[in-house]
Design a protein around this motif. Sequence first.
Motif, PDB file in Angstrom:
ATOM      1  N   LEU A 109     -39.213 -30.467 -12.669  1.00  0.00           N
ATOM      2  CA  LEU A 109     -38.271 -29.869 -13.609  1.00  0.00           C
ATOM      3  C   LEU A 109     -37.434 -28.796 -12.917  1.00  0.00           C
ATOM      4  O   LEU A 109     -36.209 -28.747 -13.074  1.00  0.00           O
ATOM      5  CB  LEU A 109     -39.022 -29.282 -14.794  1.00  0.00           C
ATOM      6  N   LEU A 110     -38.080 -27.949 -12.142  1.00  0.00           N
ATOM      7  CA  LEU A 110     -37.342 -26.920 -11.410  1.00  0.00           C
ATOM      8  C   LEU A 110     -36.373 -27.536 -10.408  1.00  0.00           C
ATOM      9  O   LEU A 110     -35.257 -27.061 -10.233  1.00  0.00           O
ATOM     10  CB  LEU A 110     -38.321 -25.980 -10.686  1.00  0.00           C
ATOM     11  N   GLN A 111     -36.800 -28.587  -9.737  1.00  0.00           N
ATOM     12  CA  GLN A 111     -35.943 -29.232  -8.749  1.00  0.00           C
ATOM     13  C   GLN A 111     -34.693 -29.797  -9.409  1.00  0.00           C
ATOM     14  O   GLN A 111     -33.597 -29.705  -8.861  1.00  0.00           O
ATOM     15  CB  GLN A 111     -36.713 -30.350  -8.047  1.00  0.00           C
ATOM     16  N   ARG A 112     -34.848 -30.365 -10.585  1.00  0.00           N
ATOM     17  CA  ARG A 112     -33.703 -30.986 -11.256  1.00  0.00           C
ATOM     18  C   ARG A 112     -32.775 -29.978 -11.918  1.00  0.00           C
ATOM     19  O   ARG A 112     -31.620 -30.281 -12.156  1.00  0.00           O
ATOM     20  CB  ARG A 112     -34.196 -31.980 -12.292  1.00  0.00           C
ATOM     21  N   THR A 113     -33.271 -28.797 -12.233  1.00  0.00           N
ATOM     22  CA  THR A 113     -32.437 -27.819 -12.940  1.00  0.00           C
ATOM     23  C   THR A 113     -31.985 -26.713 -12.003  1.00  0.00           C
ATOM     24  O   THR A 113     -30.863 -26.716 -11.525  1.00  0.00           O
ATOM     25  CB  THR A 113     -33.183 -27.227 -14.144  1.00  0.00           C
ATOM     26  N   VAL A 114     -32.836 -25.790 -11.700  1.00  0.00           N
ATOM     27  CA  VAL A 114     -32.462 -24.603 -10.932  1.00  0.00           C
ATOM     28  C   VAL A 114     -32.079 -24.957  -9.505  1.00  0.00           C
ATOM     29  O   VAL A 114     -31.003 -24.602  -9.029  1.00  0.00           O
ATOM     30  CB  VAL A 114     -33.623 -23.581 -10.944  1.00  0.00           C
ATOM     31  N   ALA A 115     -32.951 -25.662  -8.808  1.00  0.00           N
ATOM     32  CA  ALA A 115     -32.671 -26.003  -7.421  1.00  0.00           C
ATOM     33  C   ALA A 115     -31.508 -26.986  -7.325  1.00  0.00           C
ATOM     34  O   ALA A 115     -30.755 -26.972  -6.361  1.00  0.00           O
ATOM     35  CB  ALA A 115     -33.908 -26.589  -6.753  1.00  0.00           C
ATOM     36  N   GLY A 116     -31.347 -27.829  -8.343  1.00  0.00           N
ATOM     37  CA  GLY A 116     -30.235 -28.780  -8.335  1.00  0.00           C
ATOM     38  C   GLY A 116     -28.892 -28.078  -8.385  1.00  0.00           C
ATOM     39  O   GLY A 116     -27.949 -28.480  -7.713  1.00  0.00           O
ATOM     40  N   LEU A 117     -28.790 -26.997  -9.162  1.00  0.00           N
ATOM     41  CA  LEU A 117     -27.531 -26.244  -9.239  1.00  0.00           C
ATOM     42  C   LEU A 117     -27.227 -25.553  -7.924  1.00  0.00           C
ATOM     43  O   LEU A 117     -26.087 -25.566  -7.455  1.00  0.00           O
ATOM     44  CB  LEU A 117     -27.606 -25.229 -10.380  1.00  0.00           C
ATOM     45  N   ASP A 118     -28.253 -24.949  -7.314  1.00  0.00           N
ATOM     46  CA  ASP A 118     -28.053 -24.295  -6.030  1.00  0.00           C
ATOM     47  C   ASP A 118     -27.653 -25.293  -4.960  1.00  0.00           C
ATOM     48  O   ASP A 118     -26.796 -25.026  -4.125  1.00  0.00           O
ATOM     49  CB  ASP A 118     -29.318 -23.550  -5.599  1.00  0.00           C
ATOM     50  N   ARG A 119     -28.293 -26.459  -4.984  1.00  0.00           N
ATOM     51  CA  ARG A 119     -27.980 -27.488  -3.997  1.00  0.00           C
ATOM     52  C   ARG A 119     -26.551 -27.986  -4.183  1.00  0.00           C
ATOM     53  O   ARG A 119     -25.829 -28.193  -3.212  1.00  0.00           O
ATOM     54  CB  ARG A 119     -28.979 -28.637  -4.133  1.00  0.00           C
ATOM     55  N   LYS A 120     -26.124 -28.142  -5.433  1.00  0.00           N
ATOM     56  CA  LYS A 120     -24.759 -28.609  -5.672  1.00  0.00           C
ATOM     57  C   LYS A 120     -23.746 -27.586  -5.173  1.00  0.00           C
ATOM     58  O   LYS A 120     -22.737 -27.947  -4.571  1.00  0.00           O
ATOM     59  CB  LYS A 120     -24.540 -28.872  -7.162  1.00  0.00           C
ATOM     60  N   LYS A 121     -24.020 -26.295  -5.407  1.00  0.00           N
ATOM     61  CA  LYS A 121     -23.116 -25.258  -4.916  1.00  0.00           C
ATOM     62  C   LYS A 121     -23.054 -25.269  -3.397  1.00  0.00           C
ATOM     63  O   LYS A 121     -21.983 -25.125  -2.808  1.00  0.00           O
ATOM     64  CB  LYS A 121     -23.566 -23.886  -5.409  1.00  0.00           C
ATOM     65  N   ALA A 122     -24.198 -25.442  -2.758  1.00  0.00           N
ATOM     66  CA  ALA A 122     -24.233 -25.471  -1.297  1.00  0.00           C
ATOM     67  C   ALA A 122     -23.478 -26.681  -0.753  1.00  0.00           C
ATOM     68  O   ALA A 122     -22.733 -26.569   0.229  1.00  0.00           O
ATOM     69  CB  ALA A 122     -25.675 -25.482  -0.796  1.00  0.00           C
ATOM     70  N   LEU A 123     -23.650 -27.840  -1.400  1.00  0.00           N
ATOM     71  CA  LEU A 123     -22.954 -29.039  -0.945  1.00  0.00           C
ATOM     72  C   LEU A 123     -21.443 -28.916  -1.162  1.00  0.00           C
ATOM     73  O   LEU A 123     -20.648 -29.355  -0.322  1.00  0.00           O
ATOM     74  CB  LEU A 123     -23.487 -30.275  -1.666  1.00  0.00           C
ATOM     75  N   THR A 124     -21.039 -28.310  -2.270  1.00  0.00           N
ATOM     76  CA  THR A 124     -19.615 -28.112  -2.529  1.00  0.00           C
ATOM     77  C   THR A 124     -19.024 -27.163  -1.500  1.00  0.00           C
ATOM     78  O   THR A 124     -17.926 -27.404  -0.987  1.00  0.00           O
ATOM     79  CB  THR A 124     -19.389 -27.568  -3.945  1.00  0.00           C
ATOM     80  N   ALA A 125     -19.736 -26.104  -1.171  1.00  0.00           N
ATOM     81  CA  ALA A 125     -19.252 -25.163  -0.157  1.00  0.00           C
ATOM     82  C   ALA A 125     -19.145 -25.843   1.199  1.00  0.00           C
ATOM     83  O   ALA A 125     -18.169 -25.634   1.938  1.00  0.00           O
ATOM     84  CB  ALA A 125     -20.192 -23.962  -0.068  1.00  0.00           C
ATOM     85  N   ARG A 126     -20.110 -26.686   1.530  1.00  0.00           N
ATOM     86  CA  ARG A 126     -20.070 -27.418   2.804  1.00  0.00           C
ATOM     87  C   ARG A 126     -18.902 -28.403   2.825  1.00  0.00           C
ATOM     88  O   ARG A 126     -18.221 -28.553   3.835  1.00  0.00           O
ATOM     89  CB  ARG A 126     -21.391 -28.147   3.004  1.00  0.00           C
ATOM     90  N   ARG A 127     -18.657 -29.059   1.697  1.00  0.00           N
ATOM     91  CA  ARG A 127     -17.526 -29.988   1.609  1.00  0.00           C
ATOM     92  C   ARG A 127     -16.207 -29.256   1.780  1.00  0.00           C
ATOM     93  O   ARG A 127     -15.320 -29.694   2.512  1.00  0.00           O
ATOM     94  CB  ARG A 127     -17.542 -30.697   0.250  1.00  0.00           C
ATOM     95  N   ASN A 128     -16.076 -28.085   1.125  1.00  0.00           N
ATOM     96  CA  ASN A 128     -14.850 -27.305   1.239  1.00  0.00           C
ATOM     97  C   ASN A 128     -14.638 -26.832   2.671  1.00  0.00           C
ATOM     98  O   ASN A 128     -13.511 -26.819   3.171  1.00  0.00           O
ATOM     99  CB  ASN A 128     -14.888 -26.121   0.281  1.00  0.00           C
ATOM    100  N   GLN A 129     -15.716 -26.464   3.340  1.00  0.00           N
ATOM    101  CA  GLN A 129     -15.614 -26.053   4.739  1.00  0.00           C
ATOM    102  C   GLN A 129     -15.147 -27.215   5.614  1.00  0.00           C
ATOM    103  O   GLN A 129     -14.308 -27.035   6.508  1.00  0.00           O
ATOM    104  CB  GLN A 129     -16.964 -25.537   5.223  1.00  0.00           C
ATOM    105  N   ALA A 130     -15.639 -28.399   5.349  1.00  0.00           N
ATOM    106  CA  ALA A 130     -15.212 -29.572   6.113  1.00  0.00           C
ATOM    107  C   ALA A 130     -13.746 -29.898   5.845  1.00  0.00           C
ATOM    108  O   ALA A 130     -13.007 -30.287   6.758  1.00  0.00           O
ATOM    109  CB  ALA A 130     -16.095 -30.769   5.771  1.00  0.00           C
ATOM    110  N   MET A 131     -13.293 -29.707   4.594  1.00  0.00           N
ATOM    111  CA  MET A 131     -11.876 -29.942   4.289  1.00  0.00           C
ATOM    112  C   MET A 131     -11.002 -28.944   5.028  1.00  0.00           C
ATOM    113  O   MET A 131      -9.955 -29.316   5.565  1.00  0.00           O
ATOM    114  CB  MET A 131     -11.626 -29.825   2.775  1.00  0.00           C
ATOM    115  N   ARG A 132     -11.419 -27.676   5.077  1.00  0.00           N
ATOM    116  CA  ARG A 132     -10.644 -26.674   5.817  1.00  0.00           C
ATOM    117  C   ARG A 132     -10.595 -27.004   7.300  1.00  0.00           C
ATOM    118  O   ARG A 132      -9.555 -26.894   7.941  1.00  0.00           O
ATOM    119  CB  ARG A 132     -11.240 -25.285   5.599  1.00  0.00           C
TER     120      ARG A 132
END
Length: 85
Positions: A32-55
Amino acid sequence: MAGTTTPAPHPRNLARTLTRWQGRALLTWARLLQRTVAGLDRKKALTARRNQAMRAAHTRGIHRDTIGLSSETVRKALKGESTSE
């Protein structure tokens, strides 16, 4: 009348059953924690990594229209601003 023929549960078996039940409950909690709390943090980290790759791609000559996301998202990512995702 005769007594029952089923033996009483052994205390060791009962403790093992309780331990396994607790283990399953903890595993459910972890999922449950992995799907909720950790999932949000992971999505933010992946989005930041994607934005860095676009830059990085943009600084190496890739035009922002060819990146493949909406122009607003790409514009914000290239400026280093937070995107709506």
